[in-house]
Design a protein around this motif. Structure first.
Motif, PDB file in Angstrom:
ATOM      1  N   SER A   2       0.816  -1.200   0.000  1.00 44.10           N
ATOM      2  CA  SER A   2       0.000   0.000   0.000  1.00 44.10           C
ATOM      3  C   SER A   2       0.858   1.261   0.000  1.00 44.10           C
ATOM      4  N   ARG A   3       0.498   2.208  -0.862  1.00 47.69           N
ATOM      5  CA  ARG A   3       1.215   3.488  -0.874  1.00 47.69           C
ATOM      6  C   ARG A   3       0.897   4.288   0.386  1.00 47.69           C
ATOM      7  N   ILE A   4      -0.338   4.227   0.823  1.00 43.22           N
ATOM      8  CA  ILE A   4      -0.728   4.936   2.037  1.00 43.22           C
ATOM      9  C   ILE A   4      -0.067   4.282   3.253  1.00 43.22           C
ATOM     10  N   GLY A   5      -0.002   2.970   3.275  1.00 46.62           N
ATOM     11  CA  GLY A   5       0.582   2.253   4.401  1.00 46.62           C
ATOM     12  C   GLY A   5       2.067   2.517   4.576  1.00 46.62           C
ATOM     13  N   ARG A   6       2.763   2.835   3.505  1.00 45.04           N
ATOM     14  CA  ARG A   6       4.204   3.085   3.588  1.00 45.04           C
ATOM     15  C   ARG A   6       4.535   4.464   4.159  1.00 45.04           C
ATOM     16  N   GLU A   7       3.575   5.392   4.132  1.00 47.12           N
ATOM     17  CA  GLU A   7       3.813   6.734   4.645  1.00 47.12           C
ATOM     18  C   GLU A   7       3.986   6.690   6.168  1.00 47.12           C
ATOM     19  N   PRO A   8       4.924   7.465   6.704  1.00 44.84           N
ATOM     20  CA  PRO A   8       5.083   7.503   8.162  1.00 44.84           C
ATOM     21  C   PRO A   8       3.998   8.356   8.815  1.00 44.84           C
ATOM     22  N   PHE A  35      -6.540   1.162  19.631  1.00 46.52           N
ATOM     23  CA  PHE A  35      -6.864   0.402  18.427  1.00 46.52           C
ATOM     24  C   PHE A  35      -6.121  -0.928  18.469  1.00 46.52           C
ATOM     25  N   CYS A  36      -6.818  -1.997  18.165  1.00 43.32           N
ATOM     26  CA  CYS A  36      -6.213  -3.338  18.127  1.00 43.32           C
ATOM     27  C   CYS A  36      -5.669  -3.584  16.724  1.00 43.32           C
ATOM     28  N   ILE A  37      -4.383  -3.826  16.618  1.00 41.15           N
ATOM     29  CA  ILE A  37      -3.722  -4.011  15.325  1.00 41.15           C
ATOM     30  C   ILE A  37      -4.078  -5.393  14.770  1.00 41.15           C
ATOM     31  N   PRO A  38      -4.465  -5.488  13.505  1.00 46.04           N
ATOM     32  CA  PRO A  38      -4.779  -6.785  12.914  1.00 46.04           C
ATOM     33  C   PRO A  38      -3.549  -7.688  12.834  1.00 46.04           C
ATOM     34  N   HIS A  39      -3.781  -8.996  12.809  1.00 43.84           N
ATOM     35  CA  HIS A  39      -2.704  -9.981  12.701  1.00 43.84           C
ATOM     36  C   HIS A  39      -1.999  -9.830  11.349  1.00 43.84           C
ATOM     37  N   GLY A  40      -0.686  -9.801  11.375  1.00 39.47           N
ATOM     38  CA  GLY A  40       0.088  -9.648  10.141  1.00 39.47           C
ATOM     39  C   GLY A  40       0.572  -8.228   9.904  1.00 39.47           C
ATOM     40  N   SER A  58       0.187 -11.472   2.604  1.00 38.42           N
ATOM     41  CA  SER A  58      -1.027 -12.100   2.079  1.00 38.42           C
ATOM     42  C   SER A  58      -1.958 -11.023   1.528  1.00 38.42           C
ATOM     43  N   ARG A  59      -2.951 -11.458   0.813  1.00 41.74           N
ATOM     44  CA  ARG A  59      -3.888 -10.515   0.204  1.00 41.74           C
ATOM     45  C   ARG A  59      -4.678  -9.744   1.265  1.00 41.74           C
ATOM     46  N   LYS A  60      -5.038 -10.445   2.340  1.00 42.85           N
ATOM     47  CA  LYS A  60      -5.808  -9.809   3.414  1.00 42.85           C
ATOM     48  C   LYS A  60      -4.986  -8.728   4.122  1.00 42.85           C
ATOM     49  N   THR A  61      -3.729  -9.026   4.441  1.00 41.51           N
ATOM     50  CA  THR A  61      -2.909  -8.029   5.134  1.00 41.51           C
ATOM     51  C   THR A  61      -2.523  -6.884   4.212  1.00 41.51           C
ATOM     52  N   ASP A  62      -2.437  -7.136   2.906  1.00 39.46           N
ATOM     53  CA  ASP A  62      -2.211  -6.034   1.967  1.00 39.46           C
ATOM     54  C   ASP A  62      -3.361  -5.036   2.039  1.00 39.46           C
ATOM     55  N   ALA A  63      -4.579  -5.567   2.187  1.00 36.73           N
ATOM     56  CA  ALA A  63      -5.752  -4.706   2.280  1.00 36.73           C
ATOM     57  C   ALA A  63      -5.791  -3.953   3.608  1.00 36.73           C
ATOM     58  N   ARG A  69      -2.805   2.134   8.886  1.00 38.01           N
ATOM     59  CA  ARG A  69      -2.057   3.390   8.933  1.00 38.01           C
ATOM     60  C   ARG A  69      -3.010   4.583   8.972  1.00 38.01           C
ATOM     61  N   ALA A  70      -4.088   4.537   8.187  1.00 43.18           N
ATOM     62  CA  ALA A  70      -5.058   5.630   8.149  1.00 43.18           C
ATOM     63  C   ALA A  70      -5.779   5.761   9.490  1.00 43.18           C
ATOM     64  N   ILE A  71      -6.113   4.649  10.119  1.00 43.74           N
ATOM     65  CA  ILE A  71      -6.797   4.694  11.416  1.00 43.74           C
ATOM     66  C   ILE A  71      -5.880   5.284  12.481  1.00 43.74           C
ATOM     67  N   VAL A  72      -4.605   4.874  12.478  1.00 42.08           N
ATOM     68  CA  VAL A  72      -3.648   5.413  13.452  1.00 42.08           C
ATOM     69  C   VAL A  72      -3.449   6.916  13.220  1.00 42.08           C
TER      70      VAL A  72
END
Length: 182
Positions: A2-8, A35-40, A58-63, A69-72
């Motif tokens: 994810s491009r959004i996930g890579r942002e600090p 917030f509870c962080i998802p597995h992976g 995995s495909r799920k953790t990519d999603a 990151r957005a929630i945090v």
């Protein structure tokens, strides 16, 4: 990835973040959120920056990577600045008042509608606008949607409760159709 996930996530001076046992706890001047962080997904804290990383590709953790990151980021913004949504009413005799924490709406029904906000959400009425505010972005948006549902804007006269800046597509009434059919 994810491009959004890579942002600090940059942490302001007034905010403290604790990461322990897959739970992110964010404290600021306005309150505390967790917030509870998802597995992976792993959250790492370095000085004044938080990084969200995808461990299992995995495909799920990519999603979930960009979502986490957005929630945090929304939690950090919420405890430092807060969130608010503004709604406006249009209609003859439509008005809103606050009594204590509750919002009382008079919007054309035979009785006034009283909305009690959940914990952490506050109502304010300024210049004919209803302001819903709080530190949790999701809760603020949901409560604002619940207020809007009381009297959604109708397409013929535009009466109802709508978000500030929302466009309501207007329809022509029966008379416009009858004139053109002649």
């Amino acid at each position: 990835m994810s491009r959004i996930g890579r942002e600090p996530v940059h942490i302001p001076e007034s905010v403290t973040i604790d990461v322990a046992d897959n739970i992110v706890s964010v404290k600021g001047v306005k309150g505390t959120l967790e917030f509870c962080i998802p597995h992976g997904i792993v959250v790492e804290k370095e000085a004044h920056v938080l990084m969200v990383k995808n461990v299992s590709k995995s495909r799920k953790t990519d999603a979930l990577h960009g979502l986490t990151r957005a929630i945090v980021q929304n939690m950090v913004t919420g405890v430092s600045k807060g969130w608010e949504k503004a709604l406006e009413m249009s209609g003859v005799g439509f008005r809103a008042t606050t009594t204590g924490r509750d919002l009382t709406l008079t919007v054309g029904y035979s009785h006034p509608v009283v909305i009690t906000p959940p914990d952490g959400i506050e109502f304010a009425v300024r210049e004919g606008k209803i302001i819903v505010s709080g530190i949790d972005r999701q809760a603020v948006g949901q409560v604002a949607a619940n207020v809007r549902v009381v009297r959604k804007p109708e397409p013929y006269k535009g009466k109802g409760i709508k978000y500030v800046g929302e466009y309501v597509r207007r329809k022509a009434g029966k008379t416009a159709k009858a004139v053109g059919a002649g």
